[in-house]
Scaffold this motif. Structure first.
Motif, mmCIF file in Angstrom:
data_model
loop_
_atom_site.group_PDB
_atom_site.id
_atom_site.type_symbol
_atom_site.label_atom_id
_atom_site.label_comp_id
_atom_site.label_asym_id
_atom_site.label_seq_id
_atom_site.Cartn_x
_atom_site.Cartn_y
_atom_site.Cartn_z
ATOM 1 N N ALA A 26 0.828 -1.201 0.000
ATOM 2 C CA ALA A 26 0.000 0.000 0.000
ATOM 3 C C ALA A 26 0.864 1.254 0.000
ATOM 4 O O ALA A 26 0.521 2.256 -0.644
ATOM 5 C CB ALA A 26 -0.933 0.003 1.204
ATOM 6 N N TYR A 27 1.968 1.206 0.713
ATOM 7 C CA TYR A 27 2.876 2.360 0.745
ATOM 8 C C TYR A 27 3.336 2.709 -0.670
ATOM 9 O O TYR A 27 3.312 3.879 -1.078
ATOM 10 C CB TYR A 27 4.092 2.066 1.629
ATOM 11 C CG TYR A 27 5.043 3.227 1.723
ATOM 12 C CD1 TYR A 27 4.909 4.182 2.717
ATOM 13 C CD2 TYR A 27 6.083 3.397 0.791
ATOM 14 C CE1 TYR A 27 5.769 5.266 2.797
ATOM 15 C CE2 TYR A 27 6.936 4.472 0.856
ATOM 16 C CZ TYR A 27 6.780 5.408 1.867
ATOM 17 O OH TYR A 27 7.628 6.488 1.922
ATOM 18 N N GLN A 80 0.457 4.332 -2.744
ATOM 19 C CA GLN A 80 -0.078 5.635 -2.356
ATOM 20 C C GLN A 80 0.919 6.788 -2.428
ATOM 21 O O GLN A 80 0.520 7.948 -2.509
ATOM 22 C CB GLN A 80 -0.648 5.563 -0.933
ATOM 23 C CG GLN A 80 0.375 5.318 0.173
ATOM 24 C CD GLN A 80 1.137 6.528 0.641
ATOM 25 O OE1 GLN A 80 0.614 7.637 0.658
ATOM 26 N NE2 GLN A 80 2.389 6.332 1.019
ATOM 27 N N CYS A 138 -5.922 4.136 0.854
ATOM 28 C CA CYS A 138 -5.530 3.493 2.109
ATOM 29 C C CYS A 138 -6.718 3.224 3.019
ATOM 30 O O CYS A 138 -6.666 2.337 3.880
ATOM 31 C CB CYS A 138 -4.465 4.330 2.816
ATOM 32 S SG CYS A 138 -2.873 4.231 1.951
#
Length: 259
Positions: free
Chosen positions: A212-213, A216, A228
């Motif tokens: 996810a990091y 995003q 997120c």
């Protein structure tokens, strides 16, 4: 062991990979890069592994590409293959579902510095040194620039790329290239402590978060939050989230199933 380009050791969820070309400062030959890619692909689906420690044998971490090998081949197609393979390798590190920790001693230069920048965490010996010195040999470090420019400021990246000078561990820490600088004789222990802390967490949660990091980070603020928010909703539906919350409420140690 001396004939093995990459040494793998697994212990309690920690996979230690040692670059094993000590006579060549662990330079990234095409064969070593391919071995790393293959091993990363195997680890990606190995639920028993929760964190990777990447280090080098001999006197240094990694001196970059094997220039002797490259000059020996001397053909454009081979150069393209080498840099494409390197780009694939660095993206494997970034896209792996589990964290990769660089343990750096000695030098980490050119593609070796790129490898450090690509890892999620980095611990450096106080005597380690870093550089992207391509300008000194007429070969600008363009592919190392991709990783470097994503972890340090523009001016710090251009300082390293344009000057090509060696920088010490403390300067690398100031730039944000490494997380910790420790005494030479404490490097192994400190790395083991960090790796053990990561390995003690849910692999599923870590995997969700790392991926996810990456998704995003370059999005506008509103899109990043929207992304997120969905990620956390999905995370809440996992077994380990339920287990972890219940363990917290009942003041007990969670028993992760990594799902």
């Amino acid at each position: 062991m001396s004939d093995t380009l990459l040494i793998r050791e697994d212990n309690d969820g920690i996979c230690t990979l040692t670059l094993n070309r000590p006579d060549a400062y662990n330079s990234l030959s095409l064969e070593l890069m391919q071995a790393l890619i293959t091993t990363f692909d195997e680890i990606a689906d190995d639920i028993s592994v929760r964190v990777i420690v990447l280090k080098g044998s001999g006197r240094g971490f990694c001196s970059g590409h094997d220039l002797k090998q490259m000059l020996g081949e001397g053909e454009e197609a081979y150069y393209q293959c080498t840099f494409d393979t390197c780009s694939t390798l660095m993206q494997r590190v970034v896209n792996l579902p589990i964290p990769v920790i660089a343990q750096i001693h000695g030098v980490a230069t050119a593609a070796g510095c790129q490898l450090v920048a690509s890892c999620d965490l980095a611990l450096a010996s106080e005597k380690s040194r870093f550089a992207t010195p391509g300008v000194n040999i007429g070969l600008f470090c363009s592919t190392p620039m991709v990783a470097l420019s994503r972890v340090v400021t523009k001016k710090h990246a251009m300082e390293m790329l344009l000057l090509g000078d060696m920088i010490g561990a403390e300067r690398a820490w100031e730039m944000g290239l490494v997380n910790w600088v420790v005494a030479d004789d404490e490097l192994e222990q400190k790395t083991a402590e960090v790796a053990a802390k990561v390995a003690a967490s849910s692999r599923k949660a870590i995997s969700i978060g790392k991926q996810a990091y990456a998704r995003q980070i370059d999005k506008p603020l509103a899109e990043a939050y929207a992304e997120c928010s969905k990620v956390m909703t999905g995370n809440m539906m996992t077994h380990d989230a339920g287990e972890g919350i219940d363990a917290f409420i009942n003041k007990r140690k969670p028993e992760w199933q990594h799902r």
